[in-house]
Scaffold this active site. Structure first.
Site, PDB file in Angstrom:
ATOM      1  N   CYS A   1      -3.369  31.839  51.729  1.00 44.53           N
ATOM      2  CA  CYS A   1      -3.065  32.996  52.579  1.00 44.53           C
ATOM      3  C   CYS A   1      -1.724  33.663  52.278  1.00 44.53           C
ATOM      4  CB  CYS A   1      -3.101  32.580  54.044  1.00 44.53           C
ATOM      5  SG  CYS A   1      -4.645  31.805  54.533  1.00 44.53           S
TER       6      CYS A   1
ATOM      7  N   ASP B   1      13.082  27.481  40.218  1.00 41.41           N
ATOM      8  CA  ASP B   1      13.353  26.427  41.194  1.00 41.41           C
ATOM      9  C   ASP B   1      14.585  25.657  40.736  1.00 41.41           C
ATOM     10  OD1 ASP B   1      12.560  24.567  39.294  1.00 41.41           O
ATOM     11  OD2 ASP B   1      11.013  23.649  40.534  1.00 41.41           O
ATOM     12  N   ILE B   2      14.917  24.602  41.448  1.00 43.82           N
ATOM     13  CA  ILE B   2      16.166  23.896  41.161  1.00 43.82           C
ATOM     14  C   ILE B   2      16.158  23.230  39.784  1.00 43.82           C
ATOM     15  CG2 ILE B   2      16.756  23.493  43.578  1.00 43.82           C
ATOM     16  CD1 ILE B   2      15.664  20.658  43.285  1.00 43.82           C
TER      17      ILE B   2
ATOM     18  N   ARG C   1       9.059  27.542  43.710  1.00 44.47           N
ATOM     19  CA  ARG C   1       7.919  27.081  42.914  1.00 44.47           C
ATOM     20  C   ARG C   1       7.186  25.965  43.643  1.00 44.47           C
ATOM     21  NH1 ARG C   1      10.016  27.121  37.873  1.00 44.47           N
ATOM     22  NH2 ARG C   1      10.244  24.878  37.543  1.00 44.47           N
ATOM     23  N   SER C   2       7.044  26.104  44.958  1.00 44.37           N
ATOM     24  CA  SER C   2       6.288  25.124  45.732  1.00 44.37           C
ATOM     25  C   SER C   2       4.815  25.203  45.359  1.00 44.37           C
ATOM     26  CB  SER C   2       6.450  25.385  47.232  1.00 44.37           C
ATOM     27  OG  SER C   2       5.813  26.608  47.586  1.00 44.37           O
TER      28      SER C   2
END
Length: 312
Positions: A142, A200-201, A177-178
């Site tokens: 979603c 991301d990290i 970037r989950s």
């Protein structure tokens, strides 16, 4: 000031109106069940938004609270209940691979969040339909889907180009970037033709379909680039850093960029970003909920088709 601030309420309005009209004119009552098995205040707030929005649209929404150890059995019960058309879970529950397992416990035919492996596989491989006849579109998660709709609304997508190529030539940076939002979104946008820098990290990856979009699906490559390298190149900057202290360095933003925030925190300095961005979208939550309902209607229709086929 030349920056246009675009609110999620305005973007979601047409989708919500279409949903309400569909439900009313067809006289249907799709039922969505949400499972809350954590103490996360953000999840509880999202559940409140979902309930309120569903009530306004005519969707029957039921929030079922349970312990995380009972959650799997509760999902199975809902899978087997023909009166339930859509299922969602407010994550994180365990916060590890067990959450991935639970995403696949939800029946693929009721997964409004598009987190089942079948949908995830299809999304990453740029497979857009569930059937060979191309009558059933895949369900997309979603929030990533909502962000695509935001980008369509503000004109990032080029409507002259064919579907699937409408981001050709666009450069997008996503700071997140989950597995739930950032990486799926990078894949979706790259599959639609963009060059995407995923931050991301651990570093920056590039998602793309090659020169001239010669690849059928995106590929990913590691880079040695830093944020200060990619932000000035980016037509669009999307952020979802779950920290109240994080701010995108506004001075690095390309003049006239589109900036979109999906974090619950304000990742952009509101005053500073308006000096650089052409369009600023400070939140997307209402678009996300509209996409949730849209996915529910789609699954409701797929289930009706399957029942009709089985009795024919």
């Amino acid at each position: 000031m030349s920056c246009k601030v675009v609110l999620a309420q305005g973007i979601s309005a047409s989708y919500r109106e279409e949903l309400k009209n569909t439900i009313k004119t067809r006289n249907i009552r799709p039922k969505l069940v949400g499972f809350l098995a954590n103490e996360d205040p953000a999840a509880a707030k999202y559940a409140e938004w979902t309930a309120k929005t569903c009530a306004e649209s005519g969707v029957e929404f039921e929030l079922r609270k349970c312990s995380r150890n009972d959650l799997e059995n509760k999902i199975v019960e809902a899978n087997q209940d023909a009166g339930v058309h859509g299922i969602m879970v407010y994550y994180p529950v365990f916060g590890d691979r067990q959450d991935q397992y639970l995403q696949n416990v939800v029946d693929v035919s009721k997964d409004v969040e598009g987190l089942h492996h079948k949908y995830v596989y299809n999304m990453y491989h740029n497979i857009r339909f569930l059937d060979e006849a191309k009558t059933k579109k895949c369900i997309i998660p979603c929030t990533p889907l909502g962000l695509v709709k935001v980008m369509e609304y503000v004109g990032v997508y080029n409507g002259i180009l064919p579907h699937g190529n409408r981001l050709h030539g666009r450069v997008v940076t996503i700071i997140n970037r989950s597995e739930i939002v950032g990486r799926p979104l990078a894949a979706l946008l790259a599959n639609d033709g963009a060059k995407v820098y995923s931050v991301d990290i651990n570093g920056i990856q590039e998602f793309h379909r090659g020169v001239g979009l010669k690849l059928m699906k995106h590929e990913v490559s590691e880079t040695t680039l830093k944020v200060e390298d990619v932000l000035p190149l980016s037509d669009v900057v999307i952020t979802g850093v779950p920290s109240p202290s994080y701010k995108v360095p506004s001075h690095l933003i390309r003049d006239g960029a589109v900036c979109i925030n999906f974090s619950t925190f304000k990742n952009f300095d509101g005053d500073e970003i308006k000096k650089k961005a052409a369009i600023y979208v400070p939140a997307v939550g209402k678009v996300t909920v509209a996409m949730l309902e849209r996915n529910l209607i789609r699954l409701y229709d797929y289930q009706a088709q399957d029942r009709a086929s089985s009795t024919a």
